[in-house]
Enzyme design. Sequence first.
Site, short mmCIF file in Angstrom:
data_model
loop_
_atom_site.label_atom_id
_atom_site.label_comp_id
_atom_site.label_asym_id
_atom_site.label_seq_id
_atom_site.Cartn_x
_atom_site.Cartn_y
_atom_site.Cartn_z
N HIS A 1 1.41 -1.74 0.59
CA HIS A 1 -0.35 -0.25 0.15
C HIS A 1 0.80 1.13 -0.18
O HIS A 1 0.14 2.62 0.59
CB HIS A 1 -1.05 -0.09 1.19
CG HIS A 1 -2.05 -1.06 1.20
ND1 HIS A 1 -2.89 -0.76 0.25
CD2 HIS A 1 -2.27 -2.34 2.23
CE1 HIS A 1 -3.62 -2.21 0.48
NE2 HIS A 1 -3.70 -2.54 1.36
N GLU B 1 -6.82 -11.57 6.62
CA GLU B 1 -7.85 -11.13 6.38
C GLU B 1 -8.89 -10.79 5.93
O GLU B 1 -9.61 -9.53 5.19
CB GLU B 1 -6.23 -9.93 5.17
CG GLU B 1 -5.12 -9.07 6.51
CD GLU B 1 -4.16 -8.43 4.92
OE1 GLU B 1 -4.60 -7.27 5.13
OE2 GLU B 1 -3.65 -9.00 3.80
N ASP C 1 -8.74 -4.68 6.15
CA ASP C 1 -9.69 -5.72 5.29
C ASP C 1 -10.11 -6.52 5.44
O ASP C 1 -11.52 -7.39 5.41
CB ASP C 1 -7.98 -6.50 5.00
CG ASP C 1 -7.49 -5.06 4.06
OD1 ASP C 1 -8.29 -4.71 3.15
OD2 ASP C 1 -6.50 -5.44 3.63
#
Length: 254
Positions: free
Chosen positions: A51, A155, A181
Site C-alpha cells: 500500500h 484478512e 481488510d
Amino acid sequence: MGSTSENGLSLRQRICAHERVIGTFIKTPTSHVAEIVGLAGLDFAVADMEHGPIGLSDLDGLCLGARSVGLPLLFRSAGGEAPAIWPGLDLGCTGVMAPHVATADQADALVRAVKYHRGARGFSPSGRAGFYGTEGAGPYRTRADAETVIMAQIEDREALGNLDAIAGTPDVDVLFVGPADLSLSLGCAMTAPELDDAILATIKAARAAGIAAGLFLGNADQLEKWTHAGATVFVIGSDQSLLLAGARALAALS
C-alpha cells in the site's frame, strides 16, 4: 539478515519466545525514514510494498538505512507468490509479511518461497543477505532459514475457517491480523464485536499452535487490551501517521 537485540536474540527468536515486540509501517521510500525509526528504538519496521509507493530499488535503500542503525526491517509484499518475495529477502530484509493468507496451501506456498530448506527458493548468496558472497553458501542458507521471519496476514472471512491449518503450517511464525481488510471481508465496522471475535479466534489458533499472534493498531490506545488477550507482535501506525500526529500537535500550539 537481521540485527540482534541487547540480549543477543534475533527478532525471530524474540517473536518465537513470545516477547512483545512493537514496530511500525514505513510507507515513504527513503532510507532516512528507516534510520530515524531505528534510532527511535523500535523493535522492527515493515516496509509497505502493498500500500505504499515502494519499489525494489526503494526497498534496497530502506534496507541499507535500517542496517546502518541495527533495525530489523521486514517488508509487506504485494502478494504471497515467490517472485514477490525472493528479491526483498536477497536484499537483506529480516522477513516478510504476506497479505491475504487464507488457506493452508497459501501458507505453505509462502513458506516455500522463503525457506531454503524447503527446496524451492531461488538461491544466490551474492547479495546483501549473503554479505555479497563472503559468508559461504552453506552458512548463509542455515542462517537465513533460522533468522527470517514469516508473518501470514489474516484478512479474509475465508481465513477464519482455516486458522488452525494456517497456524499449523511449519515455519509460519506469526498470524498477523489486518483489521481493516478483515472488517471489510466480514462486512462489519472496525468497532464491531464481530471483528474483535475474529481477532480473538486468530490469537487462540496461534497460541494453540505455539506461534505468535500479531495485530495492526492505528495507535497505541488498545495496545494493552490486545496484549492481555495474548497478542505479542504489534505494528502501530506508520511513518506517515507518526509525522502527522507530531505536526498536528505543533499546529495545535499556534
